[in-house]
Scaffold this motif. Structure first.
Motif, short mmCIF file in Angstrom:
data_model
loop_
_atom_site.label_atom_id
_atom_site.label_comp_id
_atom_site.label_asym_id
_atom_site.label_seq_id
_atom_site.Cartn_x
_atom_site.Cartn_y
_atom_site.Cartn_z
N GLN A 289 0.82 -1.21 0.00
CA GLN A 289 0.00 0.00 0.00
C GLN A 289 0.85 1.26 0.00
O GLN A 289 0.50 2.27 -0.62
CB GLN A 289 -0.94 0.01 1.21
CG GLN A 289 -2.02 1.07 1.12
CD GLN A 289 -2.86 0.91 -0.13
OE1 GLN A 289 -3.36 -0.17 -0.42
NE2 GLN A 289 -3.00 2.00 -0.91
N ILE A 290 1.98 1.21 0.71
CA ILE A 290 2.91 2.35 0.67
C ILE A 290 3.34 2.60 -0.77
O ILE A 290 3.34 3.74 -1.26
CB ILE A 290 4.13 2.08 1.56
CG1 ILE A 290 3.72 2.00 3.05
CG2 ILE A 290 5.19 3.14 1.34
CD1 ILE A 290 3.30 3.30 3.67
N THR A 291 3.67 1.52 -1.47
CA THR A 291 4.10 1.64 -2.87
C THR A 291 2.97 2.16 -3.75
O THR A 291 3.16 3.06 -4.58
CB THR A 291 4.59 0.28 -3.39
OG1 THR A 291 5.69 -0.16 -2.61
CG2 THR A 291 5.01 0.37 -4.85
N ASP A 292 1.76 1.60 -3.58
CA ASP A 292 0.62 2.00 -4.40
C ASP A 292 0.24 3.46 -4.15
O ASP A 292 -0.07 4.20 -5.10
CB ASP A 292 -0.58 1.10 -4.11
CG ASP A 292 -0.37 -0.33 -4.58
OD1 ASP A 292 0.60 -0.57 -5.33
OD2 ASP A 292 -1.17 -1.20 -4.18
N GLY A 303 3.11 3.66 7.98
CA GLY A 303 1.81 3.05 8.21
C GLY A 303 1.89 1.91 9.20
O GLY A 303 2.98 1.56 9.67
N SER A 304 0.73 1.34 9.49
CA SER A 304 0.69 0.23 10.45
C SER A 304 -0.58 -0.57 10.29
O SER A 304 -1.57 -0.09 9.71
CB SER A 304 0.80 0.75 11.89
OG SER A 304 -0.35 1.51 12.22
N MET A 668 -3.68 1.95 9.08
CA MET A 668 -3.39 3.38 9.02
C MET A 668 -2.22 3.61 8.07
O MET A 668 -1.22 2.90 8.14
CB MET A 668 -3.05 3.90 10.42
CG MET A 668 -2.77 5.39 10.52
SD MET A 668 -1.06 5.87 10.09
CE MET A 668 -0.11 5.00 11.32
N VAL A 669 -2.38 4.60 7.19
CA VAL A 669 -1.28 5.01 6.31
C VAL A 669 -1.19 6.53 6.38
O VAL A 669 -2.15 7.23 6.03
CB VAL A 669 -1.49 4.55 4.85
CG1 VAL A 669 -0.26 4.89 4.02
CG2 VAL A 669 -1.79 3.06 4.78
N GLU A 670 -0.06 7.03 6.83
CA GLU A 670 0.14 8.47 6.92
C GLU A 670 0.30 9.08 5.53
O GLU A 670 0.96 8.51 4.66
CB GLU A 670 1.39 8.79 7.75
CG GLU A 670 1.23 8.63 9.25
CD GLU A 670 2.42 9.20 10.00
OE1 GLU A 670 2.40 10.40 10.34
OE2 GLU A 670 3.39 8.43 10.23
#
Length: 725
Positions: A289-292, A303-304, A668-670
């Motif tokens: 998700q960080i990559t996307d 994120g977490s 959670m994704v900042e």
């Protein structure tokens, strides 16, 4: 004829030559008397001493044996291998491995003509250090010798490298004549077979410090102790029992032969509630998700994910990004590697965002707001209330996300599903006004929203079984804390207002911060209606960790229980016997009816489709009706929005008709945008794995049986591992 008169009567005649007694003669007589007394005393003391010596050396049956030429016994401590940490199936998360450690016997070096300088020079070249550094490392500590130095026994070989290259180990072994006193020993060290997996909850180990030895004198220099995470929290369980090797020492203190051996015993095994398969999937989905999100133009800095069993309080998975590899700390992390981990550009990979991070929770907080408003009769589950595009509170306009307006009044279920902010602003502001009337009359405010938040655990550490400094408490504002904070920070506010923020860009941000500091300087003590409205939607000074949200939402399915969550599940000794079962404690019970919780859970079931914002990523999922969720999109000044989703399932009912769930997840994704567009698809990948579906909806093997957490402790095989010197 000469007449001689007779002497006076009673006195004998004195010869004419006899001198008359004087003062010096009298002094001599007294001196001789004193010397005689001293001589008698000395003679008495000598007789007493000789008598005592005779008794001790001849007559006493327990007289000591002369040991000047005999050997003495010394001891070497053999560190115990640490116990394993395993997942809920018994699969090792932290194991042990054998490593080659290079040690130096200082006594042997000191007997060489150059006191070992040549040996140290050759060894230093192999290890990439200096002879001077090695010399300090093996020198026993003393008041005159400062660290770095050796705090163990002077006659014990000193480990100087536990991560030497293969070339160094082979060189020492094959050319022992060039390295007298240098040996290669096989010792055990912790091994993290899955690399960075679950790093933040597992923690890491390291060498002891002087402060550690003060706290626990039984520690020795070669011990590895837990420094963070479960390694630290359960260190006494995992450390085991050190062994002892007796050595015989000559009168000069040099070891000349070995005596008896008491082997070290490996520490006990810690069984955790972590499910390795869910943990893997959580970390993979978070990284994806960080990559996307970055590909979509978002910063997506971190994120977490937290997965919890709401019925037991046990943590099933806890992932955090960015992360690190605990193996780097085993045997001591290099200065270069530590500097890289702690550099600002690394974005603090040692911080567990899941447990120690605290963020504005956004609309996920509406569980708490709804529970408070309903429980205190400020709204009714049977009522309908306005959801305008904007409202004015304290002279400031507050809007819905993108100024949405749904037209007409909404039920509580629809307000939760559509996540209408203005629906919650108004009753929260009204609550403030009612409280302020009481304050103006000299009475204490009710502050229902704050009291309910505290019941759910906001502002209070969750007391998970991790070190206290590795878990966040979260926060919320009220009149009392606002005043206390202002009194503590007024000088800083006023100074910042005067100076401004000349280094901040863009200019708009600089002006905003300066204006904010100016307001805080004069009126920072005031708690306003707008503050209460902000709290109602999880903004303002309201913060929570992902773990705190998981605990709060779990209360919906366990009759309001707020658990002290656990990662540890049981302790198993070397024989395979369970010696301790770790049970989560109920910290408190939230005073909210089960019917209210059922209403909220059903209102947010994804089977309702578009009526629930979080269902966006699940509309075509074959299991959508089995799960529910609440999104959150938290605004952060100067940054992109934080994306949240709290989800639960498989949703069912108990014998009393109350809603149940087997898992609660928090994602959670900042700086990743809305909850539906980032946290939503991230958690969907985990639900796919639990229910056994591919991304396209086709069936596959589920990663857990019956879409349920593991409920029975695994069987751990007996351990026969010991350690020898």
């Amino acid at each position: 004829m000469v007449n001689v008169l007779p002497p006076p009567t009673g006195l004998p005649p004195r010869p004419p030559s006899a001198p008359r007694p004087g003062p010096s003669l009298r002094h001599s007589r007294r001196l001789r008397g004193r010397l005689l007394v001293i001589a008698v005393l000395i003679a008495s003391m000598m007789l007493t001493l000789m008598g005592r010596l005779y008794w001790v050396q001849v007559a006493d049956p327990n007289k000591p044996v002369q040991t000047a030429g005999n050997l003495h016994t010394g001891t070497l401590v053999i560190p115990a291998p640490r116990g394993q940490i395993v997942d809920a199936t018994g699969t090792p998360l932290v194991d042990n491995t054998s490593v080659q450690t290079i040690t130096v016997d200082r006594q042997t070096l000191m007997q060489l003509p150059d006191h070992g300088q040549a040996v140290l020079a050759r060894l230093a070249q192999l290890l990439g250090t200096t002879a001077a550094a090695l010399g300090k490392q093996i020198t026993p500590c003393s008041p005159d010798v400062a660290a770095p130095c050796w705090t163990g026994e002077p006659y014990q070989p000193v480990p100087v490298s536990s991560n030497a290259s293969v070339q160094a180990v082979l060189t020492v072994g094959e050319h022992s004549e060039q390295f007298p006193g240098v040996t290669v020993q096989t010792v055990t060290q912790p091994k993290y077979p899955w690399g960075s997996l679950a790093a933040h909850v597992l923690g890491y180990t390291g060498q002891i410090t002087a402060d550690d030895k003060k706290t626990d004198p039984a520690l020795n220099d070669a011990d590895q102790i837990g420094m963070s995470g479960l390694e630290a929290e359960y260190d006494s369980v995992l450390r085991g029992s050190d062994g002892v090797q007796d050595v015989m020492l000559n009168p000069q203190g040099y070891a000349v032969e070995q005596g008896s051996l008491t082997p070290a015993v490996q520490g006990d095994t810690l069984v955790t509630s972590i499910d390795l398969n869910i943990q893997k999937l959580a970390e993979q989905s978070l990284a994806q998700q960080i990559t996307d999100s970055r590909a979509a133009g978002k910063a997506a800095t971190s994120g977490s994910v937290v997965v919890m069993d709401p019925n037991t309080g046990r943590i099933v998975a806890a992932a955090s990004y960015p992360t690190y590899d605990p193996q780097e700390f085993v045997g001591g992390i290099s200065n270069a590697d530590y500097a890289e981990l702690t550099a600002p550009s690394a974005d603090n990979p040692l911080l567990s965002r899941a447990i120690a991070g605290q963020y504005a929770p956004g609309s996920t907080f509406k569980l708490i707001t709804t529970s408070s408003l309903v429980s205190h009769n400020e709204i009714s589950l049977n009522g309908a209330y306005p959801c305008p595009s904007q409202v004015s509170i304290d002279g400031r306009v507050k809007t819905n996300y993108d100024s949405e307006s749904f037209g007409g009044d909404l039920s509580v279920a629809s307000a939760l599903g559509y996540s209408c902010d203005t629906f919650f602003y108004v009753p929260a502001a009204n609550e403030y006004y009612a409280d302020q009337t009481k304050v103006d009359a000299g009475k204490k405010p009710n502050e229902f929203l704050q009291r309910t938040a505290a019941q759910f655990g906001v502002g209070d550490a969750p007391d998970i079984d991790l070190p206290a400094d590795e878990q966040a408490s979260g926060s919320y504002a009220d009149r009392e804390t606002r005043l206390a904070n202002w009194q503590a920070n007024k000088a800083d506010y006023c100074a910042a207002a005067k100076k401004g923020y000349p280094d901040v860009t863009p200019v708009s941000q600089r002006k905003y911060l300066t204006q904010l500091a100016s307001e805080n300087c004069t009126d920072g003590w005031r708690y306003r209606a707008g503050d209460n409205a902000d709290m109602a939607i999880g903004q303002g000074e309201t913060t929570m960790s992902p773990l705190q949200l998981a605990v709060a939402y779990s209360a919906m399915f366990n009759s309001g229980k707020i658990y002290e969550p656990t990662l540890g599940w049981g302790v198993v000794d070397g024989s395979g016997k369970v010696v301790q079962t770790i049970k989560p404690k109920v910290k408190r019970t939230v005073k909210v009816s089960r019917n209210t919780f059922d209403y909220i859970a059903n209102a947010l079931n994804f089977g309702r489709g578009w009526a629930v914002s979080g269902a966006f990523a699940y509309l075509n999922s074959p299991y959508a009706s089995k799960i529910g969720g609440k999104t959150g999109t938290a605004e952060v000044e100067g940054k992109q929005d934080t994306s949240w989703l709290v989800s639960w399932g498989p949703q069912g009912t108990d014998k009393n008709g109350h809603v149940t769930a087997k898992f609660v997840m928090v994602g959670m994704v900042e700086q990743a945008g809305t909850g539906a567009t980032a946290a939503g698809p991230m958690l969907k990948r985990i639900w796919d794995g639990i229910f056994g579906y591919n991304a396209d909806g086709t069936k596959t093997k589920p990663i857990v049986a019956n879409a349920s957490p593991i409920a029975v402790l695994p069987t751990i095989a007996p351990s026969t591992k010991t350690a020898t010197q």
